[in-house]
Design a protein around this motif. Structure first.
Motif, short mmCIF file in Angstrom:
data_model
loop_
_atom_site.label_atom_id
_atom_site.label_comp_id
_atom_site.label_asym_id
_atom_site.label_seq_id
_atom_site.Cartn_x
_atom_site.Cartn_y
_atom_site.Cartn_z
N UNK A 321 0.65 -1.14 -0.15
CA UNK A 321 0.00 0.03 -0.13
C UNK A 321 1.02 1.18 -0.03
N UNK A 322 0.97 1.83 -1.10
CA UNK A 322 1.92 3.16 -1.38
C UNK A 322 1.13 4.30 -0.80
N UNK A 344 10.87 -12.21 6.33
CA UNK A 344 10.27 -11.34 5.43
C UNK A 344 11.13 -10.47 4.70
N UNK A 345 10.68 -9.80 3.59
CA UNK A 345 11.58 -8.79 3.05
C UNK A 345 10.78 -7.46 2.77
N UNK A 346 11.32 -6.33 2.54
CA UNK A 346 10.66 -5.16 2.35
C UNK A 346 11.26 -4.52 1.28
N UNK A 347 10.57 -3.81 0.64
CA UNK A 347 10.91 -3.11 -0.85
C UNK A 347 11.60 -1.90 -0.60
N UNK A 348 12.74 -1.42 -1.31
CA UNK A 348 13.28 -0.43 -1.52
C UNK A 348 12.22 0.80 -1.46
N UNK A 349 12.56 1.86 -0.49
CA UNK A 349 11.74 2.94 -0.40
C UNK A 349 10.35 2.74 0.49
N UNK A 350 10.49 1.57 1.05
CA UNK A 350 9.29 1.40 2.02
C UNK A 350 9.31 2.23 3.25
N UNK A 351 8.24 2.89 3.42
CA UNK A 351 8.21 4.34 4.75
C UNK A 351 8.38 3.45 6.10
N UNK A 353 7.13 -0.43 8.36
CA UNK A 353 6.56 -1.70 8.47
C UNK A 353 6.82 -2.51 9.79
N UNK A 354 6.10 -3.43 10.20
CA UNK A 354 6.16 -3.97 11.49
C UNK A 354 5.27 -5.03 12.04
N UNK A 355 5.45 -5.11 13.21
CA UNK A 355 4.42 -6.10 13.85
C UNK A 355 3.38 -5.47 14.74
N UNK A 442 2.96 0.49 5.77
CA UNK A 442 2.61 1.59 5.46
C UNK A 442 3.29 2.69 4.25
N UNK A 443 3.11 2.64 3.26
CA UNK A 443 4.08 3.66 2.26
C UNK A 443 4.93 2.52 1.67
N UNK A 444 4.44 1.30 1.29
CA UNK A 444 5.45 0.57 0.92
C UNK A 444 4.92 -0.95 0.51
N UNK A 445 5.88 -1.84 0.45
CA UNK A 445 5.64 -3.35 0.23
C UNK A 445 6.53 -4.02 1.21
N UNK A 446 6.09 -5.19 1.63
CA UNK A 446 6.68 -6.26 2.33
C UNK A 446 6.12 -7.54 1.79
N UNK A 447 6.97 -8.54 1.73
CA UNK A 447 6.68 -9.83 1.65
C UNK A 447 6.88 -10.68 2.74
N UNK A 448 5.93 -11.50 3.24
CA UNK A 448 5.92 -12.43 4.21
C UNK A 448 6.55 -13.52 3.50
N UNK A 449 7.56 -14.03 4.10
CA UNK A 449 8.18 -15.54 3.49
C UNK A 449 7.52 -16.77 4.72
#
Length: 458
Positions: A321-322, A344-351, A353-355, A442-449
């Protein structure tokens, strides 16, 4: 009753003094009932023993407090050493009642034992600070044997007299017999802190380390490192082991690993917005030495064998969700003590994220561990409409598109998050609104592995 983070049932504990002997960690600590009317004035030393940081044996009182006429009404922090065929404790004797009689508030005192269980005080060995030093801040002796010079060294908390704000330093005393000490000058004086408490000194690999706790505008356990036993002392860019809610930590080694023993403070009134208090629960981190000699923290290896899998999230998932926030509910633990492992991994520029934890499914109120990658921060805070709680934070260095491994431990109102076997952040959560564990971005992308919930074995 806490299952993971030890606390005496009738009091709080603090300033753990670890000593490893013949397969067992002897954890001496200061015990505070917070009820002088019922239990009397002053603070004694008690002890608990453990071999795995999970099973604890209460060994009772070790050094009793004195009376108002004694130097050690409060038996404050010190250290333990095996030497000359006996065990020795050097501790701080503290009292506010002797100054008006020409005495000092703090002095270093000595006790001796044959078995680590029964101790005899040696008041004749009491060491008082020199007149040029502030006797209100002369404490926390750490004693070790210097193989090169064939004498004993004592490091103590000290402060120069006067009004200078950052006058704290670590003093050095030396002795041949553990009874008579002479001033050997300054060990480390950074001119950075009002006082730095609870010194701990050790060698690990090719480096020497001085661990201390900042008693200043911040409360944090920090360290400096040196290529030789006496410096020069280098301050690493990230010099803390944890955050505000982990204090007065000292180390001990079992020969295979080195561990950091600190305490997680309680809050006044057991409320999220209550003031932090002295004393709380034991928290143990295992130290990790990086290639450049800097130190990190991870969950102690022995605590990996006490769990059983309760649930696993089926497969991978992607949150994106950007423009705002997106969350994924993972688990709803029903027990008081549990563990969650996430990869997990997060995308470059993600503002951010967390738990989320302790979250209510409907209102979404609860708590969160939140990563702010561009700011290099990990924060813990309560989620509420209006809150005066500023939360906790620490520096972290995490990289986009690389695997991020998180281990969350929760034990009642106490919790700690480990990140990549390098970073730790302890916290309290007194008023959870629910039981949900969720991943958010929030403001980005995270992939749960992968995600796994674990409960303690029966």
């Amino acid at each position: 009753m806490y299952r993971l983070f030890y606390k005496p049932e009738d009091a709080v504990s603090g300033d753990y003094i670890p000593f490893f002997w013949e397969g067992t960690f002897h954890l001496f600590y200061l015990k505070d009932w917070r009820n002088a009317e019922k239990y009397g004035e002053g603070i004694p030393w008690f002890k608990v023993k453990t071999q795995d940081f999970y099973h604890f044996e209460d060994a009772g009182e070790m050094i009793p407090r004195g009376g108002r006429e004694d130097q050690d009404l409060c038996v404050f922090t010190g250290s333990v050493i095996a030497a000359q065929g006996k065990f020795h404790i050097f501790y701080t004797g503290n009292t506010p009642y002797l100054e008006e009689k020409g005495g000092v508030q703090q002095a270093v005192m000595h006790a001796v034992s044959d078995d680590l269980e029964h101790w005899t005080k040696a008041p004749e060995d009491t060491l008082i600070p020199a007149k040029q030093y502030d006797h209100h801040h002369f404490r926390d002796p750490f004693v070790y044997y210097d193989e090169a010079k064939k004498n004993y060294v004592m490091l103590t908390v000290s402060r120069k007299n006067g009004e200078e704000l950052y006058a704290g330093f670590t003093a050095r005393y030396v002795s041949e017999d553990l009874k008579t000490w002479r001033d050997d000058g300054v060990f480390w004086a950074p001119n950075l802190y009002h006082t730095h408490e609870c010194p701990d000194y050790f060698k690990m690999g090719d480096w020497w380390y001085l661990v201390f706790s900042e008693y200043s505008d911040q409360y944090a356990t920090r360290y400096v490192m040196a290529p030789t036993p006496n410096g020069p002392w280098h301050m690493p860019g990230d010099d803390v082991f944890d955050g505000r809610a982990f204090y007065a930590a000292k180390t001990a080694s079992d020969g295979a690993g080195r561990y950091l023993f600190g305490w997680l403070p309680t809050r006044e009134g057991n409320k999220d917005e209550g003031n932090w208090q002295w004393g709380g629960n034991l928290v143990v981190h295992q130290l990790v030495q990086q290639r450049d000699g800097t130190l990190g923290c991870k969950l102690p290896e022995s605590l990996n064998f006490i769990w059983q899998t309760a649930a696993e999230y089926p497969g991978a998932a992607e949150l994106q969700n950007v423009e705002g926030r997106q969350a994924l509910r993972l688990f709803a633990p029903q027990c008081g003590a549990y563990r969650v492992d996430l990869t997990l991994r997060f995308k470059e520029g993600t503002r951010q994220f967390g738990v989320y934890l302790g979250q209510d499914e409907k209102s979404k109120a609860g708590y969160k561990y939140e990563f702010l990658p561009e700011e290099g921060l990990l924060e813990f805070r309560k989620m509420a409409w209006i809150s005066n709680e500023k939360g906790l934070n620490r520096a972290v260095c995490i990289e986009a598109e690389k695997e991020l491994r998180l281990t969350l431990l929760v034990d009642g109102d106490a919790c700690v998050l480990y990140v990549n076997d390098t970073y730790a952040l302890c916290a309290r959560m007194y008023e959870p609104k629910g039981k949900d564990i969720a991943l958010f971005v929030a403001g980005g992308q995270v992939r749960l592995l992968s995600a796994r919930l674990l409960e303690l074995k029966a």
